[in-house]
Design a protein around this motif. Sequence first.
Motif, PDB file in Angstrom:
ATOM      1  N   GLU A 238       0.970   4.186  -2.806  1.00  0.00           N
ATOM      2  CA  GLU A 238       0.842   5.604  -2.483  1.00  0.00           C
ATOM      3  C   GLU A 238       2.060   6.395  -2.966  1.00  0.00           C
ATOM      4  OE1 GLU A 238       0.122   5.586   1.768  1.00  0.00           O
ATOM      5  OE2 GLU A 238      -1.983   6.127   1.391  1.00  0.00           O
TER       6      GLU A 238
ATOM      7  N   HIS B 282       0.840  -1.196   0.000  1.00  0.00           N
ATOM      8  CA  HIS B 282       0.000   0.000   0.000  1.00  0.00           C
ATOM      9  C   HIS B 282       0.877   1.249   0.000  1.00  0.00           C
ATOM     10  CE1 HIS B 282      -3.378   2.594   0.542  1.00  0.00           C
ATOM     11  NE2 HIS B 282      -3.033   2.962   1.775  1.00  0.00           N
TER      12      HIS B 282
ATOM     13  N   GLU C  67       1.678   7.285  -6.495  1.00  0.00           N
ATOM     14  CA  GLU C  67       0.740   8.391  -6.697  1.00  0.00           C
ATOM     15  C   GLU C  67       1.395   9.728  -6.348  1.00  0.00           C
ATOM     16  OE1 GLU C  67      -2.467   7.176  -4.226  1.00  0.00           O
ATOM     17  OE2 GLU C  67      -3.145   5.602  -5.592  1.00  0.00           O
TER      18      GLU C  67
END
Length: 205
Positions: free
Chosen positions: A78, A74, A81
């Motif tokens: 992130e 995760h 992004e």
Amino acid sequence: MDKSKGADTSATASFLKTQLRNALIEQRLALPDRQERADLLQRVMRIWLVGRPDTVIGAYWPIKGEFDPLPALHRWKEDGELQGAPQPRQIGLPVMNRQHKTLTFHSWYPGCPMEHDAFDIPKPKDTMLIVPTLLFVPCLGYSAGGYRLGYGGGFYDRTLATLQPRPFTVGLGFTQGFLDDFEPEAHDVPLDAILNDNGVVWPIG
């Protein structure tokens, strides 16, 4: 040739492997510092992922004291992004095909709809099918040369035989699972890499 002797040898080997699997599960569940080891492996995994070109990664839902790869993944998603990666990063979890006893990978993200499979393991519900180029697999045990000992169901072996192109495979496990006298069978295919709480186990160097 006495075929019964061959059958007896195979049955004995299977029994011993089952005993080894049970012992490894008990040892892993009893680790007093399992959380500390998991924190170290999270760090190893995050560092190892830096610079990897993959945008679609398959993983697993942890059971029986397995290392949980999802927090590191995760974070990896992130980071992509935040860095404005040209292609969104995706994480997939396995969904079992009961007929063929293989796995497909479906998109996972925190809070996505989940349901339990036939083995009572959570899986994504009605999310998008994805094809990973990098696959993290849990190691109950592992040995020199990149060989992995799983639970004996053969799901990953059958899945890897059908995926084209074959994803880069990375085993994850604690140092407790290293087997210095493990003899792989003729059909065993080594993983491309293995990581544990000490760092990179395979390939050496």
